[in-house]
Scaffold this motif. Structure first.
Motif, PDB file in Angstrom:
ATOM      1  N   HIS A   3       0.740  -1.200   0.032  1.00 36.43           N
ATOM      2  CA  HIS A   3       0.049   0.043  -0.019  1.00 36.43           C
ATOM      3  C   HIS A   3       0.898   1.258  -0.013  1.00 36.43           C
ATOM      4  O   HIS A   3       0.714   2.196  -0.899  1.00 36.43           O
ATOM      5  CB  HIS A   3      -0.816  -0.183   1.063  1.00 36.43           C
ATOM      6  CG  HIS A   3      -1.591   1.266   1.491  1.00 36.43           C
ATOM      7  ND1 HIS A   3      -2.595   1.652   0.220  1.00 36.43           N
ATOM      8  CD2 HIS A   3      -2.235   1.905   2.418  1.00 36.43           C
ATOM      9  CE1 HIS A   3      -3.166   2.698   0.729  1.00 36.43           C
ATOM     10  NE2 HIS A   3      -3.151   2.994   1.882  1.00 36.43           N
ATOM     11  N   SER A   4       1.785   1.163   0.762  1.00 37.96           N
ATOM     12  CA  SER A   4       2.707   2.270   0.920  1.00 37.96           C
ATOM     13  C   SER A   4       3.539   2.436  -0.499  1.00 37.96           C
ATOM     14  O   SER A   4       3.759   3.877  -0.949  1.00 37.96           O
ATOM     15  CB  SER A   4       3.585   2.518   2.142  1.00 37.96           C
ATOM     16  OG  SER A   4       4.569   1.373   2.103  1.00 37.96           O
ATOM     17  N   CYS A  24      -0.272   6.209  -0.801  1.00 40.54           N
ATOM     18  CA  CYS A  24      -1.028   6.119   0.229  1.00 40.54           C
ATOM     19  C   CYS A  24      -0.774   7.937   0.763  1.00 40.54           C
ATOM     20  O   CYS A  24      -0.608   8.595  -0.206  1.00 40.54           O
ATOM     21  CB  CYS A  24      -0.499   5.276   1.439  1.00 40.54           C
ATOM     22  SG  CYS A  24       1.007   5.937   2.338  1.00 40.54           S
ATOM     23  N   ASP A  25      -1.451   8.132   2.026  1.00 41.39           N
ATOM     24  CA  ASP A  25      -1.735   9.321   2.106  1.00 41.39           C
ATOM     25  C   ASP A  25      -0.195  10.211   2.532  1.00 41.39           C
ATOM     26  O   ASP A  25      -0.328  11.513   1.918  1.00 41.39           O
ATOM     27  CB  ASP A  25      -2.394   9.633   3.630  1.00 41.39           C
ATOM     28  CG  ASP A  25      -3.731   9.292   3.467  1.00 41.39           C
ATOM     29  OD1 ASP A  25      -4.488   9.235   2.555  1.00 41.39           O
ATOM     30  OD2 ASP A  25      -4.515   9.063   4.618  1.00 41.39           O
ATOM     31  N   THR A  26       0.745   9.404   2.731  1.00 37.07           N
ATOM     32  CA  THR A  26       2.184  10.179   2.764  1.00 37.07           C
ATOM     33  C   THR A  26       3.155   9.707   1.636  1.00 37.07           C
ATOM     34  O   THR A  26       4.233  10.164   1.758  1.00 37.07           O
ATOM     35  CB  THR A  26       2.648   9.591   3.980  1.00 37.07           C
ATOM     36  OG1 THR A  26       2.884   8.302   4.239  1.00 37.07           O
ATOM     37  CG2 THR A  26       1.770  10.406   5.232  1.00 37.07           C
ATOM     38  N   THR A  27       2.530   8.854   0.679  1.00 42.39           N
ATOM     39  CA  THR A  27       3.491   8.493  -0.479  1.00 42.39           C
ATOM     40  C   THR A  27       2.957   8.743  -1.666  1.00 42.39           C
ATOM     41  O   THR A  27       1.540   8.596  -1.635  1.00 42.39           O
ATOM     42  CB  THR A  27       3.935   7.062  -0.392  1.00 42.39           C
ATOM     43  OG1 THR A  27       2.925   6.270  -0.510  1.00 42.39           O
ATOM     44  CG2 THR A  27       4.700   7.051   0.849  1.00 42.39           C
ATOM     45  N   SER A  28       3.367   8.995  -2.834  1.00 43.08           N
ATOM     46  CA  SER A  28       2.888   9.351  -4.017  1.00 43.08           C
ATOM     47  C   SER A  28       2.471   8.162  -4.829  1.00 43.08           C
ATOM     48  O   SER A  28       3.188   7.096  -4.461  1.00 43.08           O
ATOM     49  CB  SER A  28       3.604  10.195  -4.791  1.00 43.08           C
ATOM     50  OG  SER A  28       4.999   9.685  -4.988  1.00 43.08           O
ATOM     51  N   GLN A  62       7.171   4.849   5.994  1.00 42.11           N
ATOM     52  CA  GLN A  62       5.813   4.737   6.280  1.00 42.11           C
ATOM     53  C   GLN A  62       5.461   3.423   6.643  1.00 42.11           C
ATOM     54  O   GLN A  62       4.584   3.185   7.582  1.00 42.11           O
ATOM     55  CB  GLN A  62       4.754   5.209   5.096  1.00 42.11           C
ATOM     56  CG  GLN A  62       3.344   4.992   5.603  1.00 42.11           C
ATOM     57  CD  GLN A  62       2.684   5.949   6.443  1.00 42.11           C
ATOM     58  OE1 GLN A  62       2.893   7.149   6.430  1.00 42.11           O
ATOM     59  NE2 GLN A  62       2.412   5.416   7.763  1.00 42.11           N
TER      60      GLN A  62
END
Length: 218
Positions: free
Chosen positions: A38-39, A43-47, A144
C-alpha cells in the motif's frame, strides 16, 4: 484469533468487511505484505505512480508474485536500509517495470523508460521513474510501512525521516520530499548541445542550436 470486522463505506455502499475472511483468502504472506504494498503504490504520505490505480498495481502484483518477498522483508525489518544494490530494491524495481509493461522482460526502470519512450511512443508521464527517483520513493514507502509495522508498540521510536526520501528545509523548518539526487535534466544535458562553429568568432545564424537555447556558442 478474535473476529475482526471493519465498517466501510457510506449510504447505500455501507458494509461490514470480514477481515479474517479476507486474510484467509489472501494467505499469510500477502496479508503481511499488504501495508508495504500500500505504501509503495501510493497512500496518504507517499505518491502513487501516475495513472496507476490500486486495481492496476494489484494486477501487476498477480503477474509478479516474487515481489512479495521484498514486501515481507521490509515489513519484518522496519526502517531497513535500502540501496539500489539490495535484493529488496531489485525486486521492487522489477515490479515497477511490470506495473508499466506486464510483457517486459527488463529488470531496470532506466532501460524500461528508454524502451517505452523510444519504441512505444509513451509520453514522459506514462513511463517509469528513473532508478534514483524510484529509490527515493521506496525510502519514503519504507518509512511509512515501518510506522505501521511498529504501531503495536506501546511507545514508537521511529528514526528521523531525513535520509528516508525526505529532507528538512532549514529556512522554513518544513519537510520536503526528495524527488531525486540527480542533477536537473536541463542542466545535465546542456553539454550535449553543440553548434560546432569552426571559426574563433562565432557567426552562426538562426539555425545555431546554441543560440536557440540562448547559450554561448560552443
Amino acid at each position: 484469533m478474535a473476529a475482526i470486522w471493519v465498517a466501510f463505506g457510506t449510504g447505500k455502499n455501507f458494509m461490514y468487511l470480514d477481515i479474517n475472511a479476507i486474510c484467509y483468502a489472501l494467505g499469510k504472506d500477502r496479508s503481511t505484505a499488504l501495508p508495504m504494498f500500500h505504501s509503495f503504490t501510493g497512500c496518504d504520505t507517499t505518491s502513487a505512480f501516475f495513472g496507476k490505480g490500486k486495481k492496476s498495481v494489484w494486477e501487476a502484483w498477480n503477474a509478479y508474485v516474487e515481489v512479495t518477498e521484498a514486501f515481507n522483508n521490509l515489513m519484518n525489518h522496519p526502517y531497513m536500509t535500502v540501496t539500489v544494490n539490495c535484493k529488496e530494491f531489485q525486486l521492487l524495481e522489477r515490479f515497477t517495470v511490470i506495473i508499466y509493461n506486464k510483457k517486459s522482460n527488463l529488470d531496470s526502470v532506466n532501460e524500461a523508460r528508454r524502451e517505452l519512450f523510444s519504441q512505444k511512443n509513451r509520453t514522459m508521464e506514462n513511463i517509469p521513474p528513473t532508478q534514483e527517483a524510484l529509490l527515493q520513493h521506496t525510502l519514503r514507502a519504507v518509512y511509512q510501512a515501518g510506522i505501521w509495522a511498529t504501531s503495536d508498540h506501546c511507545e514508537q521510536k521511529p528514526p528521523t525521516s531525513e535520509g528516508f526520501g525526505w529532507t528538512l528545509e532549514s529556512a522554513t523548518k518544513t519537510w520536503r520530499p526528495v524527488c531525486s539526487n540527480l542533477p536537473v535534466a536541463s542542466q545535465a544535458c546542456s553539454g550535449l548541445i553543440k553548434c560546432g562553429c569552426k571559426s574563433a568568432m562565432c557567426t552562426c545564424g538562426g539555425r545555431c542550436s546554441c543560440k536557440k537555447a540562448r547559450w554561448k556558442c560552443t
